[in-house]
Design a protein around this motif. Structure first.
Motif, mmCIF file in Angstrom:
data_model
loop_
_atom_site.group_PDB
_atom_site.id
_atom_site.type_symbol
_atom_site.label_atom_id
_atom_site.label_comp_id
_atom_site.label_asym_id
_atom_site.label_seq_id
_atom_site.Cartn_x
_atom_site.Cartn_y
_atom_site.Cartn_z
ATOM 1 N N ALA A 23 0.825 -1.206 0.000
ATOM 2 C CA ALA A 23 0.000 0.000 0.000
ATOM 3 C C ALA A 23 0.859 1.257 0.000
ATOM 4 C CB ALA A 23 -0.924 -0.003 1.218
ATOM 5 N N ALA A 24 1.938 1.254 0.770
ATOM 6 C CA ALA A 24 2.819 2.426 0.814
ATOM 7 C C ALA A 24 3.550 2.612 -0.520
ATOM 8 C CB ALA A 24 3.825 2.278 1.958
ATOM 9 N N LEU A 25 3.957 1.492 -1.129
ATOM 10 C CA LEU A 25 4.623 1.584 -2.426
ATOM 11 C C LEU A 25 3.684 2.167 -3.477
ATOM 12 C CD1 LEU A 25 7.029 0.994 -4.283
ATOM 13 C CD2 LEU A 25 6.128 -1.324 -4.589
ATOM 14 N N ALA A 26 2.424 1.707 -3.495
ATOM 15 C CA ALA A 26 1.455 2.237 -4.448
ATOM 16 C C ALA A 26 1.193 3.719 -4.193
ATOM 17 C CB ALA A 26 0.153 1.449 -4.368
ATOM 18 N N ARG A 27 1.053 4.084 -2.940
ATOM 19 C CA ARG A 27 0.760 5.475 -2.601
ATOM 20 C C ARG A 27 1.897 6.400 -3.033
ATOM 21 N NH1 ARG A 27 -0.269 4.476 2.136
ATOM 22 N NH2 ARG A 27 1.719 4.976 3.141
ATOM 23 N N GLN A 28 3.136 5.996 -2.772
ATOM 24 C CA GLN A 28 4.263 6.854 -3.108
ATOM 25 C C GLN A 28 4.579 6.833 -4.606
ATOM 26 O OE1 GLN A 28 7.708 6.746 -0.599
ATOM 27 N NE2 GLN A 28 6.528 6.371 1.265
ATOM 28 N N THR A 29 4.285 5.718 -5.278
ATOM 29 C CA THR A 29 4.452 5.693 -6.736
ATOM 30 C C THR A 29 3.478 6.656 -7.382
ATOM 31 O OG1 THR A 29 5.170 3.382 -6.676
ATOM 32 C CG2 THR A 29 4.416 4.239 -8.795
ATOM 33 N N ARG A 30 2.215 6.646 -6.922
ATOM 34 C CA ARG A 30 1.201 7.546 -7.481
ATOM 35 C C ARG A 30 1.516 9.007 -7.191
ATOM 36 N NH1 ARG A 30 -3.560 3.481 -5.374
ATOM 37 N NH2 ARG A 30 -3.319 1.976 -7.071
ATOM 38 N N ALA A 31 2.234 9.251 -6.102
ATOM 39 C CA ALA A 31 2.627 10.623 -5.768
ATOM 40 C C ALA A 31 3.959 11.004 -6.417
ATOM 41 C CB ALA A 31 2.746 10.770 -4.252
ATOM 42 N N ALA A 32 4.511 10.104 -7.255
ATOM 43 C CA ALA A 32 5.780 10.330 -7.961
ATOM 44 C C ALA A 32 6.936 10.563 -7.001
ATOM 45 C CB ALA A 32 5.648 11.506 -8.935
ATOM 46 N N GLU A 33 6.882 9.914 -5.837
ATOM 47 C CA GLU A 33 7.969 10.027 -4.863
ATOM 48 C C GLU A 33 8.987 8.904 -5.023
ATOM 49 O OE1 GLU A 33 5.378 12.251 -1.337
ATOM 50 O OE2 GLU A 33 5.629 10.073 -1.298
ATOM 51 N N VAL A 34 8.542 7.738 -5.491
ATOM 52 C CA VAL A 34 9.454 6.637 -5.795
ATOM 53 C C VAL A 34 9.133 6.123 -7.190
ATOM 54 C CG1 VAL A 34 9.731 5.947 -3.386
ATOM 55 C CG2 VAL A 34 7.946 4.880 -4.772
ATOM 56 N N HIS A 35 10.110 5.428 -7.789
ATOM 57 C CA HIS A 35 9.954 4.946 -9.159
ATOM 58 C C HIS A 35 10.379 3.478 -9.234
ATOM 59 C CE1 HIS A 35 10.740 9.391 -9.521
ATOM 60 N NE2 HIS A 35 9.574 9.268 -10.104
ATOM 61 N N PRO A 36 9.407 2.559 -9.234
ATOM 62 C CA PRO A 36 9.728 1.135 -9.326
ATOM 63 C C PRO A 36 10.428 0.804 -10.644
ATOM 64 C CG PRO A 36 7.482 1.461 -8.557
ATOM 65 C CD PRO A 36 7.980 2.793 -9.020
ATOM 66 N N VAL A 37 11.421 -0.106 -10.569
ATOM 67 C CA VAL A 37 12.196 -0.515 -11.741
ATOM 68 C C VAL A 37 12.005 -2.016 -11.962
ATOM 69 C CG1 VAL A 37 14.484 -0.661 -12.787
ATOM 70 C CG2 VAL A 37 13.902 1.289 -11.326
ATOM 71 N N PHE A 38 11.528 -2.387 -13.150
ATOM 72 C CA PHE A 38 11.307 -3.777 -13.527
ATOM 73 C C PHE A 38 12.287 -4.162 -14.629
ATOM 74 C CE2 PHE A 38 7.378 -1.991 -11.973
ATOM 75 C CZ PHE A 38 6.799 -2.982 -11.200
ATOM 76 N N PHE A 39 12.878 -5.346 -14.512
ATOM 77 C CA PHE A 39 13.732 -5.864 -15.584
ATOM 78 C C PHE A 39 12.948 -6.904 -16.377
ATOM 79 C CE2 PHE A 39 16.987 -3.797 -13.241
ATOM 80 C CZ PHE A 39 18.092 -3.664 -14.071
ATOM 81 N N GLY A 40 13.255 -7.038 -17.668
ATOM 82 C CA GLY A 40 12.571 -8.033 -18.471
ATOM 83 C C GLY A 40 12.941 -7.942 -19.935
ATOM 84 N N SER A 41 12.181 -8.664 -20.745
ATOM 85 C CA SER A 41 12.381 -8.648 -22.203
ATOM 86 C C SER A 41 11.031 -8.798 -22.880
ATOM 87 C CB SER A 41 13.313 -9.775 -22.640
ATOM 88 O OG SER A 41 13.312 -9.903 -24.050
ATOM 89 N N ALA A 42 10.672 -7.820 -23.704
ATOM 90 C CA ALA A 42 9.399 -7.888 -24.416
ATOM 91 C C ALA A 42 9.401 -9.022 -25.429
ATOM 92 C CB ALA A 42 9.107 -6.562 -25.111
ATOM 93 N N VAL A 43 10.532 -9.247 -26.091
ATOM 94 C CA VAL A 43 10.617 -10.291 -27.111
ATOM 95 C C VAL A 43 10.586 -11.677 -26.476
ATOM 96 C CG1 VAL A 43 12.075 -11.280 -28.904
ATOM 97 C CG2 VAL A 43 11.805 -8.799 -28.754
ATOM 98 N N ALA A 44 11.329 -11.860 -25.365
ATOM 99 C CA ALA A 44 11.420 -13.169 -24.719
ATOM 100 C C ALA A 44 10.285 -13.426 -23.732
ATOM 101 C CB ALA A 44 12.762 -13.311 -24.009
ATOM 102 N N ASP A 45 9.391 -12.454 -23.537
ATOM 103 C CA ASP A 45 8.247 -12.602 -22.645
ATOM 104 C C ASP A 45 8.671 -12.959 -21.220
ATOM 105 O OD1 ASP A 45 5.668 -12.658 -21.720
ATOM 106 O OD2 ASP A 45 5.234 -14.683 -22.429
ATOM 107 N N THR A 46 9.535 -12.154 -20.667
ATOM 108 C CA THR A 46 9.895 -12.319 -19.265
ATOM 109 C C THR A 46 9.859 -10.962 -18.574
ATOM 110 O OG1 THR A 46 11.567 -13.141 -17.721
ATOM 111 C CG2 THR A 46 12.382 -12.114 -19.735
ATOM 112 N N GLY A 47 9.338 -10.941 -17.359
ATOM 113 C CA GLY A 47 9.181 -9.702 -16.614
ATOM 114 C C GLY A 47 7.924 -8.934 -16.983
ATOM 115 N N ILE A 48 7.161 -9.443 -17.957
ATOM 116 C CA ILE A 48 5.970 -8.729 -18.430
ATOM 117 C C ILE A 48 4.837 -8.823 -17.396
ATOM 118 C CG2 ILE A 48 4.259 -8.541 -20.259
ATOM 119 C CD1 ILE A 48 7.117 -7.750 -21.037
#
Length: 661
Positions: A211-236
């Motif tokens: 809940a805190a992560l969602a609240r602060q992401t919506r307030a642009a206070e933190v920026h979640p970083v996801f790794f993956g590959s669109a072609v290899a269909d991982t992290g999607i």
């Protein structure tokens, strides 16, 4: 059901369009993933986009996952089409910023992130291409934190990095290291959360972290970083959870209240009619409904028009269109609004307009049709292109029968696209003159002029106008004020003077737009019932330019702030070339085996320097530039051909005004 509108932003070739295809496939909207190389993707539907393999125009698609409808705007990554990105940002709830795991943070990535932080738009960072050779993770995360945002929160780790078997592994708050990292990041902005983490209060559960992560992401206070590959269909799957769970949503049931919608894109139908793309912020829009249209002007005011929406189609499940009433959160294609423009707002003037986010174009060129007599067709075709991109800023020479047309550009690629578009869609072959820099003028002194009604001699204009010009504050543009009583003239006459002032200052003593100028109306008068608003509109340019000639103006050229990273052994050659180009290096900082050089570079030499940099640095130099402002031109002031009736020459102006030329 809830709705979220997101944009996919990135530097060119980071994989935006491939990510869009994968998201649509994962949501079951398409049964086959298109390829940029094959030219069969959902969003790059324009023939030129398929030929070149780049996104030129913003495209909208939609998909639904877990009760959340996601409207996705795929934007261009090439800097020549940054105006498309700017228009999209005004209608988004959040952004997925795509970074290549191989190339890392690039020039356009930095520019975009700075703008997103300035707007306080929620941002999820997706690091794409982890399956490519040369992909990085820990080093790239450090670069993201150093150059994009220190508030980056790593949401996944990578196994078998840089191989076809690479996989993104989601992190969980049940893992102690992730819980600690997350608590430290969230605690920076939430003292109560930090206190609970340190043991002062009820123990934190996994749901509290989420809940805190969602609240602060919506307030642009933190920026979640996801790794993956669109072609290899991982992290999607993890990214989709972030989109639906961390970005702001709007309930479709909250469509009550008055209509407010923003027009962010215009296209033409098969019969040439305008079709407006509208993001609805509030209320509903029905087919055949009469709507008010609010349009911002350059003076900070607004104009209200009316129109009737003959058809309303909501984008749903890919690029499909559904004829139904559009509600808050929807993106709709609206037909029937004949005079509609990008930036117009439907229903309400609330939050109308807004600041320009990116620098205006600093280049211009003259365009001509190769076929004799095709000038009228070319002009009409360019007007249609200006509907789609107002920043090309058409300038038409009113003094020539052939109406020479010039337009503003961000770069040479944009010129090539315009040429190809005119050939394919309008069957017009065109040529361009050499591209030149767009300068501006600023007053350097004070000037004053007045012309009064004189009943004893022949009177051409039944109006008295006196104006004083002087330098204004930096960045103020054109400021008009009155030193006469507002009731000294009818309102239409006052309005005619002010509008004429703004129109005339589009071309100063050297032909460039005059900025940072204060214009004061010092004298006014009229003769009832003979005087008309036209008298004031026609007389004002003569008085204004007389005052401006007394004040004098200085021509300034655009300059870019640059950051240049070059190998240490080539730094001297790079610095020498910068000096030859008229650059002003301000700082040179060693970074291991490289040097970071920062300073100012005239916009007129940016392209030339970019072309020379690979040879100077053995292909290892990296240049980032962004518009910084204007500075006085060294040497003789460059002039630009006038396209108006030339109020600098009284005789010519009067002959043209009264139709003698």
């Amino acid at each position: 059901m809830t709705t979220v509108n997101i944009g996919i932003l990135a530097h060119v070739d980071a994989g935006k369009t491939s990510l869009t295809e994968r998201l649509l496939y994962s949501a079951g909207v398409i049964d086959r993933i298109g390829s940029v190389d094959r030219g069969d993707t959902q969003t790059d539907s324009h023939e030129l986009e398929r030929q070149r393999g780049i996104t030129i125009r913003s495209a909208v698609v939609s998909f639904t996952i877990g009760g959340v409808k996601v409207n996705l705007v795929d934007t261009p990554g090439h800097p020549d089409f940054i105006s498309e990105v700017e228009r999209a940002l005004g209608i988004l709830d959040g952004v997925v910023l795509v970074v290549s795991a191989v190339e890392g943070v690039q020039a356009q990535t930095r520019l975009l992130m700075r703008t997103l932080i300035k707007l306080r738009l929620p941002v999820l960072v997706f690091v794409n291409k982890i399956d490519r050779r040369g992909a990085r993770d820990a080093e790239l995360l450090a670069q993201i934190r150093a150059e994009l945002t220190p508030a980056a929160v790593l949401m996944s780790r990578v196994a078998r990095l840089g191989t076809p078997q690479a996989r993104a592994i989601a992190r969980s708050v049940t893992q102690e290291d992730f819980a600690t990292e997350l608590a430290e990041a969230l605690g920076e902005h939430d003292d109560a959360f930090l206190a609970r983490y340190l043991g002062d209060g009820p123990a934190l559960a996994a749901a509290d972290y989420t809940a805190a992560l969602a609240r602060q992401t919506r307030a642009a206070e933190v920026h979640p970083v996801f790794f993956g590959s669109a072609v290899a269909d991982t992290g999607i799957a993890e990214l989709v959870e972030g989109i639906t769970g961390l970005l702001p949503e709007r309930s479709c049931a909250s469509a009550g209240g008055g209509l407010r919608g923003t027009v962010f894109k215009i296209e033409r139908g098969w019969a040439g009619e305008k079709i407006a793309y509208v993001r609805l912020h509030a209320g509903t829009l029905e087919p055949r409904a009469k709507v008010s249209i609010h349009r911002p002007d350059r003076h900070g005011a607004s104009t209200e028009l009316t129109g009737r929406a003959t058809a309303v189609e909501v984008i749903d499940q890919g690029a499909a269109l559904v004829e139904r009433t559009a509600g808050a959160g929807d993106i709709a294609k609206v037909r029937g609004l004949k005079g509609i423009r990008i930036g117009d707002q439907l229903g309400s003037a609330e939050r109308l307009g807004g600041q320009q986010l990116f620098a205006p174009p600093t280049l211009e060129t003259v365009i001509r049709a190769t076929s004799p007599g095709a000038a009228p067709e070319l002009y009409e075709a360019l007007l249609q292109l200006a509907d789609q991109d107002p920043l090309i800023n058409l300038r038409v020479d009113q003094r020539e029968a052939e109406r020479q047309v010039s337009l503003s550009l961000y770069g040479e690629v944009q010129k090539e696209v315009i040429k190809a578009t005119l050939a394919q869609e309008h069957h017009l072959d065109v040529v361009f003159e050499d591209t030149r820099i767009i300068c501006v003028e600023r007053p350097i002194g004070v000037g004053e002029a007045v012309e009064e009604i004189d009943g004893r001699s022949r009177t051409l204009f039944w109006a008295t106008v006196g104006l004083r010009v002087e330098p204004g504050e930096m960045g103020s543009g054109i400021v008009f004020r009155r030193a006469v009583e507002l009731g000294s003239l009818p309102a239409a006459f006052h309005r005619g003077i002010e509008e004429a002032v703004h129109a005339t200052l589009q071309q100063g003593l050297w032909g460039w737009e005059v900025l940072d100028i204060l214009v004061t109306l010092t004298h006014s008068g009229f003769a009832s019932p003979i005087s008309a608003a036209g008298d004031f509109r026609k007389l004002t340019p003569l008085v204004l330019m007389d005052a401006l000639k007394q004040a004098g103006t200085q021509v300034l050229e655009p300059v870019h702030r640059f950051e240049l990273e070059a190998p240490a052994e080539h730094a001297s050659a790079v610095l020498l070339k910068l000096a030859e180009c008229g650059a002003t290096p301000e700082a040179t900082t060693p970074r291991g085996s490289t040097y970071l050089i920062e300073g100012l570079l005239p916009a007129r030499v940016v392209q030339e320097f970019e072309q020379r940099l690979p040879g100077l640095s053995q292909g290892e130099g990296v240049l980032l530039t962004r518009f910084h402002g204007f500075r006085p031109v060294a040497g003789p002031a460059p002039s630009r051909r006038r396209t108006d009736t030339n109020p600098l020459d009284r005789k010519e102006y009067l002959l043209r005004t009264f139709g003698r030329i």
